[in-house]
Write a protein that holds these residues in place. Structure first.
Motif, PDB file in Angstrom:
ATOM      1  N   ALA A   1     -23.569  50.615 -18.072  1.00  0.00           N
ATOM      2  CA  ALA A   1     -22.654  52.148 -18.315  1.00  0.00           C
ATOM      3  C   ALA A   1     -21.526  51.879 -19.211  1.00  0.00           C
ATOM      4  N   ASP A   2     -20.703  50.916 -18.625  1.00  0.00           N
ATOM      5  CA  ASP A   2     -19.656  50.555 -19.161  1.00  0.00           C
ATOM      6  C   ASP A   2     -19.748  50.135 -20.794  1.00  0.00           C
ATOM      7  N   THR A   3     -20.837  49.482 -20.837  1.00  0.00           N
ATOM      8  CA  THR A   3     -20.864  48.889 -22.265  1.00  0.00           C
ATOM      9  C   THR A   3     -21.154  50.026 -23.314  1.00  0.00           C
ATOM     10  N   ARG A   4     -22.090  50.857 -22.643  1.00  0.00           N
ATOM     11  CA  ARG A   4     -22.211  52.118 -23.569  1.00  0.00           C
ATOM     12  C   ARG A   4     -21.224  52.858 -23.620  1.00  0.00           C
ATOM     13  N   ARG A   5     -20.288  53.158 -22.700  1.00  0.00           N
ATOM     14  CA  ARG A   5     -19.124  53.907 -22.894  1.00  0.00           C
ATOM     15  C   ARG A   5     -18.372  53.170 -23.848  1.00  0.00           C
ATOM     16  N   LEU A   6     -18.245  51.821 -23.758  1.00  0.00           N
ATOM     17  CA  LEU A   6     -17.252  51.231 -24.775  1.00  0.00           C
ATOM     18  C   LEU A   6     -17.534  51.250 -26.121  1.00  0.00           C
ATOM     19  N   LEU A   7     -19.027  51.212 -26.440  1.00  0.00           N
ATOM     20  CA  LEU A   7     -19.438  51.392 -27.738  1.00  0.00           C
ATOM     21  C   LEU A   7     -19.229  52.854 -28.279  1.00  0.00           C
ATOM     22  N   ARG A   8     -19.375  54.106 -27.225  1.00  0.00           N
ATOM     23  CA  ARG A   8     -19.331  55.123 -27.502  1.00  0.00           C
ATOM     24  C   ARG A   8     -17.730  55.433 -27.917  1.00  0.00           C
ATOM     25  N   LEU A   9     -16.909  54.930 -27.244  1.00  0.00           N
ATOM     26  CA  LEU A   9     -15.394  55.186 -27.312  1.00  0.00           C
ATOM     27  C   LEU A   9     -15.257  54.609 -28.717  1.00  0.00           C
ATOM     28  N   ALA A  10     -15.534  53.377 -29.138  1.00  0.00           N
ATOM     29  CA  ALA A  10     -15.263  52.709 -30.479  1.00  0.00           C
ATOM     30  C   ALA A  10     -15.709  53.210 -31.511  1.00  0.00           C
ATOM     31  N   VAL A  11     -16.852  53.757 -31.635  1.00  0.00           N
ATOM     32  CA  VAL A  11     -17.335  54.549 -32.641  1.00  0.00           C
ATOM     33  C   VAL A  11     -16.769  56.059 -32.966  1.00  0.00           C
TER      34      VAL A  11
ATOM     35  N   TYR B   1     -10.689  57.936 -20.787  1.00  0.00           N
ATOM     36  CA  TYR B   1     -11.656  58.610 -21.653  1.00  0.00           C
ATOM     37  C   TYR B   1     -12.956  58.994 -20.849  1.00  0.00           C
ATOM     38  N   PHE B   2     -13.223  58.225 -19.929  1.00  0.00           N
ATOM     39  CA  PHE B   2     -14.333  58.463 -18.884  1.00  0.00           C
ATOM     40  C   PHE B   2     -13.890  58.480 -17.365  1.00  0.00           C
ATOM     41  N   ARG B   3     -12.632  59.387 -17.194  1.00  0.00           N
ATOM     42  CA  ARG B   3     -12.139  59.305 -15.892  1.00  0.00           C
ATOM     43  C   ARG B   3     -13.069  59.736 -14.762  1.00  0.00           C
ATOM     44  N   ASP B   4     -13.712  60.915 -14.849  1.00  0.00           N
ATOM     45  CA  ASP B   4     -14.570  61.450 -13.868  1.00  0.00           C
ATOM     46  C   ASP B   4     -15.560  60.427 -13.223  1.00  0.00           C
ATOM     47  N   GLU B   5     -16.244  59.899 -14.548  1.00  0.00           N
ATOM     48  CA  GLU B   5     -17.393  58.774 -14.004  1.00  0.00           C
ATOM     49  C   GLU B   5     -16.725  57.637 -13.356  1.00  0.00           C
ATOM     50  N   VAL B   6     -15.612  57.106 -13.850  1.00  0.00           N
ATOM     51  CA  VAL B   6     -15.159  55.888 -13.307  1.00  0.00           C
ATOM     52  C   VAL B   6     -14.781  56.241 -11.779  1.00  0.00           C
ATOM     53  N   LEU B   7     -14.117  57.613 -11.652  1.00  0.00           N
ATOM     54  CA  LEU B   7     -13.669  57.736 -10.471  1.00  0.00           C
ATOM     55  C   LEU B   7     -14.886  58.077  -9.280  1.00  0.00           C
ATOM     56  N   ARG B   8     -15.872  58.743  -9.859  1.00  0.00           N
ATOM     57  CA  ARG B   8     -17.104  58.850  -9.000  1.00  0.00           C
ATOM     58  C   ARG B   8     -17.474  57.365  -8.497  1.00  0.00           C
ATOM     59  N   HIS B   9     -17.707  56.462  -9.461  1.00  0.00           N
ATOM     60  CA  HIS B   9     -18.041  55.225  -9.129  1.00  0.00           C
ATOM     61  C   HIS B   9     -17.130  54.552  -8.244  1.00  0.00           C
ATOM     62  N   LEU B  10     -16.023  54.531  -8.237  1.00  0.00           N
ATOM     63  CA  LEU B  10     -15.016  54.031  -7.414  1.00  0.00           C
ATOM     64  C   LEU B  10     -15.067  54.365  -6.048  1.00  0.00           C
ATOM     65  N   GLN B  11     -15.284  55.926  -6.011  1.00  0.00           N
ATOM     66  CA  GLN B  11     -14.978  56.389  -4.636  1.00  0.00           C
ATOM     67  C   GLN B  11     -16.503  56.216  -3.840  1.00  0.00           C
ATOM     68  N   GLY B  12     -17.569  55.872  -4.531  1.00  0.00           N
ATOM     69  CA  GLY B  12     -18.881  55.636  -4.155  1.00  0.00           C
ATOM     70  C   GLY B  12     -19.118  54.220  -3.465  1.00  0.00           C
ATOM     71  N   LYS B  13     -18.116  53.160  -4.098  1.00  0.00           N
ATOM     72  CA  LYS B  13     -18.308  51.887  -3.710  1.00  0.00           C
ATOM     73  C   LYS B  13     -17.700  51.672  -2.341  1.00  0.00           C
ATOM     74  N   PRO B  14     -18.448  50.857  -1.400  1.00  0.00           N
ATOM     75  CA  PRO B  14     -17.817  50.485  -0.010  1.00  0.00           C
ATOM     76  C   PRO B  14     -16.764  49.643  -0.018  1.00  0.00           C
ATOM     77  N   THR B  15     -16.573  48.912  -1.210  1.00  0.00           N
ATOM     78  CA  THR B  15     -15.367  47.925  -1.240  1.00  0.00           C
ATOM     79  C   THR B  15     -14.637  48.194  -2.453  1.00  0.00           C
ATOM     80  N   THR B  16     -13.333  47.546  -2.548  1.00  0.00           N
ATOM     81  CA  THR B  16     -12.570  47.758  -3.737  1.00  0.00           C
ATOM     82  C   THR B  16     -12.750  46.328  -4.470  1.00  0.00           C
TER      83      THR B  16
END
Length: 433
Positions: free
Chosen positions: A231-241, A255-270
């Motif tokens: 997902a991060d690779t696709r987001r980077l390419l999307r942002l670049a183009v 630029y993908f704040r909501d997606e990144v926040l949900r991912h971090l909140q869902g992880k059991p560890t930092t």
């Protein structure tokens, strides 16, 4: 060949073994020099000293390596200071990452509230280092890797006359990450990156001499729905183009704040907690290699790899040996080399380095589509440096509220109160709630 006395702040850290391997790799450029390892843990210092001595001897180098927990004495009469330390360790970083998530804000080591509190802790130590240098090494020059490198450099250049440059491989690494994500050969990519540390964009970008962006656009169209591509690779390419510029991957937080926040909140560890789990393996490996007659670090078992902080060593070589390299460096925007930013703001730009010093090269303006966010982050950088050096709680709240990841003043106030309390042992009293 320069003979210098280098004081390494953080010389007993998990990255220190890789840093000393890097210094030994460049050892011919500094043969006859002395490296003083400085840190708080005497046992780990002794281990890194033993390992570094064996690496130097195995390479046939004349390097004197000493170690001390007495910072001022270790800095005495040094020519250069390599700064790479983490006040509070990974435990403090874990707090930087986890506390903001409770308030619906991304927790990250160098960005947002986490980066801000890392800056407050780092600046508190750097103020004391500045006092030490004034007393025992007034002619020393600092090569800084302590994070957030831009805010640390902003504070030191704003409030002291100590020569300091901050360094980070980001402008070298970010284009390679994007190229690899597009299935291109990163060695054929040429970019010019500028902005502030961890928040830079390309103003020039070619692949085999032709515009890189159409190739990234083709790659994104081919991979945008491919589940095998991260997902991060696709987001980077999307942002670049979309922005028609190669981004730092840290911009995913914006630029993908909501997606990144949900991912971090869902992880059991930092991320910091993941690293803490790996640390015993690093020290086991360093201990094994310190007893070897021919020590050789395994990148997979070494924190950060085996050529840590190499850009700082490249910068030292360019300066002390007068090689005239062009390197990415964080330094004040003197002369407005990066249009759109105040002259006293520390920016990250290509810089010519030789015995005369560090001369930032004039840059094209950042594209309008991305400039505003970087300008906002630069303003936060100035406010954070001021709060860390001389401010109080109110200055801290102002700086936090100015950060683009912090959505409101009430959230800034709540975050400041909780994080300042959590980090109280590493903050000056003036910053406590």
């Amino acid at each position: 060949m320069a003979r210098i006395k280098l004081a390494y702040l953080g010389g007993g850290s998990t990255r220190a073994a890789g840093t000393m391997a890097s210094f030994v790799h460049h050892g011919a450029e500094f043969d006859g020099s002395e490296v003083v390892l400085i840190d708080l843990d005497a046992d780990r210092l002794a281990l890194i000293k033993k390992l570094a001595e064996r690496m130097a001897r195995n390479a046939g180098l004349d390097l004197t390596i000493t170690a001390t927990t007495d910072r001022r004495e270790g800095l005495r009469d040094c020519d250069a200071v390599l700064s790479s330390f983490r006040p509070g360790g990974f435990e403090a970083r874990a707090l930087d990452e986890r506390i903001p998530l409770k308030h619906g804000v991304i927790g990250q080591e160098t960005q947002g509230p986490g980066g801000f509190f890392m800056a407050l802790r780092s600046i508190a130590v750097m103020k004391a280092v500045a006092d030490d240098l004034a007393a025992v090494a007034p002619n020393a020059r600092i090569f800084n890797y302590t994070n957030p490198v831009n805010i640390v450099a902003q504070a030191m250049t704003s409030y002291t006359d100590i020569p300091i440059v901050s360094l980070c491989e980001g402008p070298i690494i970010f284009p390679r990450i994007v190229a690899e994500g597009a299935g291109l050969d990163p060695d054929l990519v040429r970019t010019t990156m500028s902005g502030i540390n961890h928040n830079c964009w390309s103003t020039e970008h070619t692949y085999e001499g032709k515009d890189l962006i159409p190739l990234l656009r083709d790659a994104y169209e081919a991979r945008r729905d491919d589940p095998s591509v991260s997902a991060d690779t696709r987001r980077l390419l999307r942002l670049a183009v979309t922005m028609e510029s190669v981004p730092s991957y840290y911009f995913l937080n914006y630029y993908f704040r909501d997606e990144v926040l949900r991912h971090l909140q869902g992880k059991p560890t930092t991320r910091a907690e993941d690293i803490v789990a790996e640390v015993p393996g690093y020290w086991q490996h360093y201990t094994e290699q310190a007893t070897s007659e021919t020590p050789e670090l395994d990148p997979a078992r070494s924190r950060g790899g085996i050529h840590e902080l190499e850009l700082a060593i490249d910068a030292m070589n360019a300066f002390y040996n007068d090689t005239g390299e062009v390197l990415p460096v964080n330094l004040p925007n003197t002369g407005g080399v990066l249009p759109g930013f105040d002259e006293d703001v520390v920016v990250e730009v290509p810089t010519h380095v030789d015995a005369k010093g560090f001369r930032a090269l004039p840059q094209q303006p950042l594209p309008h589509a991305v400039r505003g966010l970087v300008q906002a982050l630069a303003e936060h950088q100035v406010l954070a440096a001021k709060a860390g050096w001389e401010g109080d709680r109110n200055a801290g709240v102002r700086a936090l509220a100015a950060h683009p990841l912090v959505p409101s003043l009430p959230v800034a106030e709540e975050l400041y109160a909780e994080m300042a309390h959590a980090h109280a042992a590493h903050l000056p009293e003036r910053l406590l709630p």
